[in-house]
Design a protein around this motif. Structure first.
Motif, mmCIF file in Angstrom:
data_model
loop_
_atom_site.group_PDB
_atom_site.id
_atom_site.type_symbol
_atom_site.label_atom_id
_atom_site.label_comp_id
_atom_site.label_asym_id
_atom_site.label_seq_id
_atom_site.Cartn_x
_atom_site.Cartn_y
_atom_site.Cartn_z
ATOM 1 N N GLU A 107 0.830 -1.209 0.000
ATOM 2 C CA GLU A 107 0.000 0.000 0.000
ATOM 3 C C GLU A 107 0.869 1.265 0.000
ATOM 4 O O GLU A 107 0.553 2.222 -0.708
ATOM 5 N N GLU A 108 1.945 1.286 0.784
ATOM 6 C CA GLU A 108 2.850 2.443 0.807
ATOM 7 C C GLU A 108 3.511 2.643 -0.552
ATOM 8 O O GLU A 108 3.648 3.774 -1.018
ATOM 9 N N LEU A 109 3.925 1.554 -1.184
ATOM 10 C CA LEU A 109 4.597 1.650 -2.480
ATOM 11 C C LEU A 109 3.643 2.122 -3.569
ATOM 12 O O LEU A 109 3.997 2.970 -4.387
ATOM 13 N N VAL A 110 2.432 1.607 -3.577
ATOM 14 C CA VAL A 110 1.447 2.005 -4.581
ATOM 15 C C VAL A 110 1.073 3.476 -4.418
ATOM 16 O O VAL A 110 0.871 4.187 -5.399
ATOM 17 N N ALA A 111 0.996 3.953 -3.185
ATOM 18 C CA ALA A 111 0.596 5.340 -2.914
ATOM 19 C C ALA A 111 1.726 6.348 -3.140
ATOM 20 O O ALA A 111 1.462 7.546 -3.246
ATOM 21 N N ALA A 112 2.959 5.893 -3.210
ATOM 22 C CA ALA A 112 4.094 6.813 -3.338
ATOM 23 C C ALA A 112 4.078 7.509 -4.705
ATOM 24 O O ALA A 112 4.067 6.844 -5.735
ATOM 25 N N PRO A 113 4.073 8.835 -4.718
ATOM 26 C CA PRO A 113 4.115 9.549 -5.995
ATOM 27 C C PRO A 113 5.422 9.255 -6.734
ATOM 28 O O PRO A 113 6.462 9.026 -6.116
ATOM 29 N N VAL A 114 5.366 9.255 -8.059
ATOM 30 C CA VAL A 114 6.549 9.015 -8.892
ATOM 31 C C VAL A 114 6.815 10.253 -9.739
ATOM 32 O O VAL A 114 5.925 10.752 -10.427
ATOM 33 N N MET A 115 8.054 10.741 -9.686
ATOM 34 C CA MET A 115 8.505 11.811 -10.572
ATOM 35 C C MET A 115 9.335 11.161 -11.669
ATOM 36 O O MET A 115 10.293 10.439 -11.385
ATOM 37 N N TRP A 116 8.942 11.376 -12.902
ATOM 38 C CA TRP A 116 9.661 10.809 -14.041
ATOM 39 C C TRP A 116 10.703 11.812 -14.524
ATOM 40 O O TRP A 116 10.403 12.993 -14.684
ATOM 41 N N CYS A 117 11.927 11.348 -14.754
ATOM 42 C CA CYS A 117 13.043 12.223 -15.153
ATOM 43 C C CYS A 117 13.581 11.817 -16.518
ATOM 44 O O CYS A 117 13.853 10.638 -16.744
ATOM 45 N N ASP A 118 13.756 12.792 -17.391
ATOM 46 C CA ASP A 118 14.316 12.538 -18.715
ATOM 47 C C ASP A 118 15.838 12.673 -18.662
ATOM 48 O O ASP A 118 16.421 13.595 -19.216
ATOM 49 N N GLY A 119 16.477 11.735 -17.983
ATOM 50 C CA GLY A 119 17.933 11.738 -17.867
ATOM 51 C C GLY A 119 18.629 11.407 -19.177
ATOM 52 O O GLY A 119 19.762 11.841 -19.413
ATOM 53 N N LEU A 120 17.967 10.665 -20.050
ATOM 54 C CA LEU A 120 18.553 10.306 -21.333
ATOM 55 C C LEU A 120 18.939 11.546 -22.127
ATOM 56 O O LEU A 120 19.950 11.562 -22.817
ATOM 57 N N ASN A 121 18.154 12.605 -21.997
ATOM 58 C CA ASN A 121 18.402 13.843 -22.721
ATOM 59 C C ASN A 121 18.893 14.969 -21.817
ATOM 60 O O ASN A 121 18.798 16.142 -22.188
#
Length: 134
Positions: A107-121
């Motif tokens: 439940e903690e993992l599913v609720a954790a917000p995710v920030m996506w980073c474009d490190g490739l560029n």
């Protein structure tokens, strides 16, 4: 809410604990390293990380100068955390690998917000156009 987390590698040779807040967010990246390791981490204060077993088993890898050290177990190869310095993140940081946290609930993992980073560029503060493969 801050919580003390405990984590370990697959073989158990390395273990750690750290205080962090999953609700504050996690991050995923599309750079060449993170894509290959399917990295998913969350930042904690460097002083809160304590390796409780196997410090001598840790090996670090940085794929280029100035990039964070990716610390992994020299016995089983599991990536446990990264350490680095990024001024935009407030300086020194540690990023724990979510998959190594032993006591976070689903439940903690599913609720954790995710920030996506474009490190490739090298566009770290923006999400990549495509994330489904990450």
């Amino acid at each position: 809410m801050e919580k003390r987390f405990h984590g370990s590698c697959h073989c158990g040779a390395v273990a750690f604990e750290a205080v962090g807040d999953l609700d504050a967010g996690t991050s995923r990246c599309n750079c060449s390293y993170c894509r290959k390791t399917r990295s998913w981490g969350f930042r904690v204060k460097p002083e809160s990380l304590k390796v409780t077993r196997g410090e001598d088993r840790l090996t670090a890898y940085a794929f280029s100068e100035g990039r964070p050290d990716h610390c992994f177990c020299s016995k089983c190869g599991v990536h446990l955390f990264g350490r680095g310095y990024v001024p935009e993140l407030g300086g020194n940081f540690v990023s724990l690998q979510i998959g190594c946290i032993d006591d976070a609930s689903v439940e903690e993992l599913v609720a954790a917000p995710v920030m996506w980073c474009d490190g490739l560029n090298d566009n770290w503060w923006n999400p990549p156009e495509e994330i489904r493969h990450l």
